[in-house]
Write a protein that holds these residues in place. Structure first.
Motif, PDB file in Angstrom:
ATOM      1  N   TYR A 208       0.914  -1.312   0.142  1.00 24.69           N
ATOM      2  CA  TYR A 208       0.268   0.143   0.154  1.00 24.69           C
ATOM      3  C   TYR A 208       0.916   1.811  -0.120  1.00 24.69           C
ATOM      4  CZ  TYR A 208       0.505  -0.753   4.823  1.00 24.69           C
ATOM      5  OH  TYR A 208       1.241  -0.905   6.012  1.00 24.69           O
ATOM      6  N   PHE A 209       0.413   2.147  -0.429  1.00 20.53           N
ATOM      7  CA  PHE A 209       1.070   3.535  -0.842  1.00 20.53           C
ATOM      8  C   PHE A 209       1.105   4.324   0.620  1.00 20.53           C
ATOM      9  CE2 PHE A 209       0.376   3.355  -5.340  1.00 20.53           C
ATOM     10  CZ  PHE A 209       1.169   2.498  -5.904  1.00 20.53           C
ATOM     11  N   ASP A 210      -0.255   4.981   1.061  1.00 18.66           N
ATOM     12  CA  ASP A 210      -0.078   5.621   2.509  1.00 18.66           C
ATOM     13  C   ASP A 210      -1.039   4.783   3.307  1.00 18.66           C
ATOM     14  OD1 ASP A 210       0.103   8.042   1.272  1.00 18.66           O
ATOM     15  OD2 ASP A 210      -1.504   8.114  -0.469  1.00 18.66           O
ATOM     16  N   ALA A 211      -2.132   4.808   3.915  1.00 21.46           N
ATOM     17  CA  ALA A 211      -3.137   4.070   4.911  1.00 21.46           C
ATOM     18  C   ALA A 211      -2.781   2.345   4.728  1.00 21.46           C
ATOM     19  CB  ALA A 211      -4.448   4.304   4.733  1.00 21.46           C
ATOM     20  N   PRO A 212      -3.169   1.733   4.837  1.00 18.52           N
ATOM     21  CA  PRO A 212      -3.318   0.443   5.033  1.00 18.52           C
ATOM     22  C   PRO A 212      -5.305   0.071   4.365  1.00 18.52           C
ATOM     23  CG  PRO A 212      -2.218   0.689   7.342  1.00 18.52           C
ATOM     24  CD  PRO A 212      -2.774   2.083   6.659  1.00 18.52           C
ATOM     25  N   PRO A 213      -4.664  -0.985   3.446  1.00 19.84           N
ATOM     26  CA  PRO A 213      -6.140  -1.294   2.947  1.00 19.84           C
ATOM     27  C   PRO A 213      -7.228  -1.899   3.755  1.00 19.84           C
ATOM     28  CG  PRO A 213      -4.460  -2.414   2.240  1.00 19.84           C
ATOM     29  CD  PRO A 213      -4.018  -1.948   2.938  1.00 19.84           C
ATOM     30  N   PRO A 214      -8.371  -1.892   3.512  1.00 19.36           N
ATOM     31  CA  PRO A 214      -9.102  -3.389   4.437  1.00 19.36           C
ATOM     32  C   PRO A 214      -8.332  -3.924   4.802  1.00 19.36           C
ATOM     33  CG  PRO A 214     -10.708  -1.836   2.934  1.00 19.36           C
ATOM     34  CD  PRO A 214      -9.073  -1.521   2.777  1.00 19.36           C
ATOM     35  N   ALA A 215      -9.166  -4.835   5.882  1.00 17.49           N
ATOM     36  CA  ALA A 215      -8.817  -5.700   6.661  1.00 17.49           C
ATOM     37  C   ALA A 215      -8.711  -6.714   5.188  1.00 17.49           C
ATOM     38  CB  ALA A 215      -9.161  -6.514   7.543  1.00 17.49           C
ATOM     39  N   SER A 216      -7.902  -7.932   4.942  1.00 16.61           N
ATOM     40  CA  SER A 216      -8.167  -9.261   4.283  1.00 16.61           C
ATOM     41  C   SER A 216      -9.411  -9.763   4.574  1.00 16.61           C
ATOM     42  CB  SER A 216      -7.116  -9.708   4.249  1.00 16.61           C
ATOM     43  OG  SER A 216      -7.014 -11.094   5.129  1.00 16.61           O
ATOM     44  N   LEU A 217     -10.455 -10.523   3.433  1.00 13.17           N
ATOM     45  CA  LEU A 217     -11.541 -11.550   3.758  1.00 13.17           C
ATOM     46  C   LEU A 217     -11.277 -12.377   4.984  1.00 13.17           C
ATOM     47  CD1 LEU A 217     -12.805 -11.999   0.774  1.00 13.17           C
ATOM     48  CD2 LEU A 217     -13.347 -10.506   1.738  1.00 13.17           C
ATOM     49  N   LEU A 218     -10.432 -12.908   5.107  1.00  9.79           N
ATOM     50  CA  LEU A 218      -9.763 -13.729   5.861  1.00  9.79           C
ATOM     51  C   LEU A 218      -9.154 -13.866   7.486  1.00  9.79           C
ATOM     52  CD1 LEU A 218      -8.340 -16.936   6.437  1.00  9.79           C
ATOM     53  CD2 LEU A 218      -5.643 -15.586   6.090  1.00  9.79           C
ATOM     54  N   ALA A 219      -9.174 -11.758   7.518  1.00  5.89           N
ATOM     55  CA  ALA A 219      -8.824 -11.421   8.824  1.00  5.89           C
ATOM     56  C   ALA A 219     -10.590 -11.010   8.933  1.00  5.89           C
ATOM     57  CB  ALA A 219      -8.375  -9.908   8.764  1.00  5.89           C
ATOM     58  N   LEU A 220     -11.348 -10.877   8.235  1.00 10.56           N
ATOM     59  CA  LEU A 220     -12.692 -10.053   8.383  1.00 10.56           C
ATOM     60  C   LEU A 220     -13.753 -11.635   8.507  1.00 10.56           C
ATOM     61  CD1 LEU A 220     -12.861  -7.567   6.162  1.00 10.56           C
ATOM     62  CD2 LEU A 220     -13.024  -6.986   8.515  1.00 10.56           C
ATOM     63  N   SER A 221     -12.965 -12.813   8.243  1.00  5.92           N
ATOM     64  CA  SER A 221     -13.979 -13.910   8.709  1.00  5.92           C
ATOM     65  C   SER A 221     -15.050 -14.180   9.856  1.00  5.92           C
ATOM     66  CB  SER A 221     -13.313 -15.252   7.572  1.00  5.92           C
ATOM     67  OG  SER A 221     -12.382 -15.478   8.751  1.00  5.92           O
ATOM     68  N   SER A 222     -13.504 -13.650  10.690  1.00  6.50           N
ATOM     69  CA  SER A 222     -14.025 -14.359  12.455  1.00  6.50           C
ATOM     70  C   SER A 222     -15.631 -13.644  12.662  1.00  6.50           C
ATOM     71  CB  SER A 222     -12.360 -13.586  13.414  1.00  6.50           C
ATOM     72  OG  SER A 222     -12.247 -11.965  13.239  1.00  6.50           O
ATOM     73  N   GLU A 223     -15.722 -12.457  11.641  1.00  9.62           N
ATOM     74  CA  GLU A 223     -17.232 -11.360  11.915  1.00  9.62           C
ATOM     75  C   GLU A 223     -18.233 -11.379  11.248  1.00  9.62           C
ATOM     76  OE1 GLU A 223     -16.278  -6.819  11.548  1.00  9.62           O
ATOM     77  OE2 GLU A 223     -13.457  -7.112  12.115  1.00  9.62           O
ATOM     78  N   VAL A 224     -17.989 -12.923  10.584  1.00 11.05           N
ATOM     79  CA  VAL A 224     -19.188 -12.928   9.443  1.00 11.05           C
ATOM     80  C   VAL A 224     -19.329 -15.043  10.194  1.00 11.05           C
ATOM     81  CG1 VAL A 224     -20.442 -13.633   7.361  1.00 11.05           C
ATOM     82  CG2 VAL A 224     -18.795 -11.175   8.119  1.00 11.05           C
ATOM     83  N   LEU A 225     -20.040 -15.224  11.137  1.00  8.17           N
ATOM     84  CA  LEU A 225     -20.291 -16.340  11.640  1.00  8.17           C
ATOM     85  C   LEU A 225     -20.412 -17.654  10.271  1.00  8.17           C
ATOM     86  CD1 LEU A 225     -20.710 -18.126  14.200  1.00  8.17           C
ATOM     87  CD2 LEU A 225     -23.091 -17.697  13.542  1.00  8.17           C
ATOM     88  N   GLY A 226     -19.323 -18.840  10.285  1.00  8.00           N
ATOM     89  CA  GLY A 226     -19.278 -19.822   9.218  1.00  8.00           C
ATOM     90  C   GLY A 226     -18.705 -19.150   8.474  1.00  8.00           C
ATOM     91  N   SER A 227     -18.458 -18.239   7.941  1.00  7.72           N
ATOM     92  CA  SER A 227     -17.599 -17.917   6.370  1.00  7.72           C
ATOM     93  C   SER A 227     -15.987 -18.205   5.950  1.00  7.72           C
ATOM     94  CB  SER A 227     -16.704 -16.166   6.232  1.00  7.72           C
ATOM     95  OG  SER A 227     -16.191 -15.536   7.417  1.00  7.72           O
ATOM     96  N   ARG A 228     -15.465 -18.616   8.048  1.00  9.18           N
ATOM     97  CA  ARG A 228     -14.200 -19.369   7.449  1.00  9.18           C
ATOM     98  C   ARG A 228     -14.382 -20.611   6.540  1.00  9.18           C
ATOM     99  NH1 ARG A 228      -9.661 -17.806  10.341  1.00  9.18           N
ATOM    100  NH2 ARG A 228      -7.640 -19.870   9.151  1.00  9.18           N
ATOM    101  N   GLU A 229     -15.777 -21.376   7.209  1.00 13.52           N
ATOM    102  CA  GLU A 229     -15.972 -22.397   6.007  1.00 13.52           C
ATOM    103  C   GLU A 229     -16.224 -22.405   4.257  1.00 13.52           C
ATOM    104  OE1 GLU A 229     -15.106 -25.591   8.088  1.00 13.52           O
ATOM    105  OE2 GLU A 229     -14.293 -24.012   9.356  1.00 13.52           O
ATOM    106  N   TRP A 230     -16.255 -21.086   4.339  1.00  9.91           N
ATOM    107  CA  TRP A 230     -16.456 -21.386   2.265  1.00  9.91           C
ATOM    108  C   TRP A 230     -14.644 -19.851   2.174  1.00  9.91           C
ATOM    109  CZ3 TRP A 230     -19.127 -24.104   0.572  1.00  9.91           C
ATOM    110  CH2 TRP A 230     -20.613 -25.563   1.431  1.00  9.91           C
ATOM    111  N   LEU A 231     -14.039 -19.961   2.497  1.00  9.09           N
ATOM    112  CA  LEU A 231     -13.044 -19.413   2.116  1.00  9.09           C
ATOM    113  C   LEU A 231     -11.573 -19.548   2.419  1.00  9.09           C
ATOM    114  CD1 LEU A 231     -11.737 -16.301   1.563  1.00  9.09           C
ATOM    115  CD2 LEU A 231     -11.555 -16.012   3.720  1.00  9.09           C
ATOM    116  N   ALA A 232     -11.128 -19.579   1.273  1.00 10.03           N
ATOM    117  CA  ALA A 232      -9.822 -19.880   1.054  1.00 10.03           C
ATOM    118  C   ALA A 232      -8.440 -18.664   0.502  1.00 10.03           C
ATOM    119  CB  ALA A 232      -9.652 -21.058  -0.254  1.00 10.03           C
TER     120      ALA A 232
END
Length: 398
Positions: A208-232
């Motif tokens: 990234y150039f200035d501010a970091p980007p939003p968290a990855s889908l992987l990092a955010l998966s803890s906030e969306v119940l069940g999503s980790r089981e459908w994420l690579a």
């Protein structure tokens, strides 16, 4: 010879074919997706290689586990934790020979002939080729400056019931787009709602150039119940350390990961143990933050130089997405004032003028936009960037 029918669905890379035309002396290339070799921390890598050979040479030079070299898996898990993915452990991560192999393994494990997969339009050319090789019908989801348009993505998922959805959410190749935080969460919700595997490819997220980007889908998966089981999640050190080491990784649900390990056994047995041991020592030594800081500064300056030069030299003949990071500028020829609007025609004129780029059409799995092109600012310094853009303007005016 009778070749496998699967080869009927693919052709050689347009980018690789373009490289054959770059032998002209003095040509300035904006075509490759390479990091600048001047950015490689040669001293740090040499130190790491020496440590790998000194501390346990027998292990570093021997066959290794298909899942990956244990110390490297631990370092990669720690690296992911620094980026918010705190529930990644060595046991749910496998090392691959570049993230390209991770994508190939996903294709082998998930795609049967006739299956449908959804990708961004545009997306990484090699992914389209890889998925088609395994017989997939590759469907394109539209993107804008904020990444894939989730309302359209949902319609496509509901209609086609794809085997998987492939996204580059952060500093996309070639689009340069960054998926917004709101859309990232919605993508994870769609994965759960439709029970569809989402593949997150993240080779550029650290650039990234200035501010970091939003968290990855992987990092955010803890906030969306069940999503980790459908994420690579596919990661790579190629753009931030060295492509020559060929170190990538795959984080996936246990059942999928075990199938990928099995398929890797048939492919290359394991990624180079010496390369893995070197990478592990490099990460352990703590060199990565300084290396990334240097790269971010240089690439940010080059991106700005290219955008300034395009505005000055080509004006309203082009428009582009302003990237927040990564290696690419995604440009569209507007055709205003009767100027050329076909990037494939411009590419030939540009070669004659001494500058090279990749036309955008091959990055689309469907309905290619012939007015688009990808420019990489990574490997040319600012003076060459300005010179190359001036040559591009000359070609456009020819």
């Amino acid at each position: 010879m009778q070749f496998a029918k699967r080869l009927d669905n693919v052709e050689t890379s347009a980018i690789r074919e373009l490289f054959k035309l770059l032998g002209k002396p003095g040509i300035i290339s904006f075509a490759g997706g390479f990091p600048d070799s001047a950015m490689f921390d040669v001293a740090g890598i040499q130190e790491a290689a020496n440590k790998a050979l000194t501390e346990n040479p027998g292990m570093a030079l021997q066959y290794g586990a298909t899942e990956g070299f244990g110390p490297l898996r631990e370092q990669l898990a720690a690296f992911m934790a620094t980026k918010g993915a705190k529930d990644v452990y060595a046991d749910n991560l496998m090392v691959t020979t570049g993230s390209q192999q991770a994508l190939d393994l996903l294709g082998k494990c998930m795609i049967s002939p006739g299956d449908k997969v959804i990708v961004e339009g545009p997306t990484f050319l090699a992914t389209i080729q890889c998925f088609r090789l395994y017989g997939a019908e590759v469907i394109s989801a539209p993107v804008d400056a904020n990444g894939v348009i989730v309302e359209e993505l949902e319609k496509l998922i509901a209609e086609h019931k794809p085997t998987l959805v492939y996204l580059i959410p952060t500093f996309g190749n070639p689009s340069g787009a960054t998926l917004s935080l709101e859309r990232r969460k919605r993508v994870l919700e769609l994965a759960v709602q439709y029970k569809t595997l989402v593949v997150e490819d993240d080779p550029y997220g650290d650039l990234y150039f200035d501010a970091p980007p939003p968290a990855s889908l992987l990092a955010l998966s803890s906030e969306v119940l069940g999503s980790r089981e459908w994420l690579a999640h596919c990661g790579s050190l190629s753009k931030v350390l060295s492509p020559g080491l060929r170190i990538g990784w795959l984080i996936a649900p246990a059942q999928l990961l075990s199938k990928a390990v099995m398929c890797k056994q048939f492919s290359d047995a394991h990624t180079s143990t010496f390369a893995q041991a070197t990478a592990a020592q490099y990460l352990l030594a703590g060199h990565m933050p300084a290396t990334l800081a240097k790269m971010r500064k240089v690439y940010a300056s080059r991106a700005q130089a290219m955008m300034d030069a395009l505005r000055a030299a080509l004006g309203d003949a082009v428009e582009f997405t302003v990237p927040q990071g990564g290696l690419f500028l995604w440009v569209r020829l507007t055709g205003k004032g009767g100027q050329l609007a076909d990037a494939s025609v411009l590419a030939k004129k540009a070669i004659e003028a001494g500058v090279a780029f990749v036309p955008g059409a091959p990055f689309f799995s469907q309905n290619p936009d012939m007015s688009t092109l990808r420019l990489s600012f990574a490997t040319a310094d600012e003076d060459k960037i300005r010179d190359g853009v001036a040559r591009l303007a000359k070609a456009l005016a020819a």
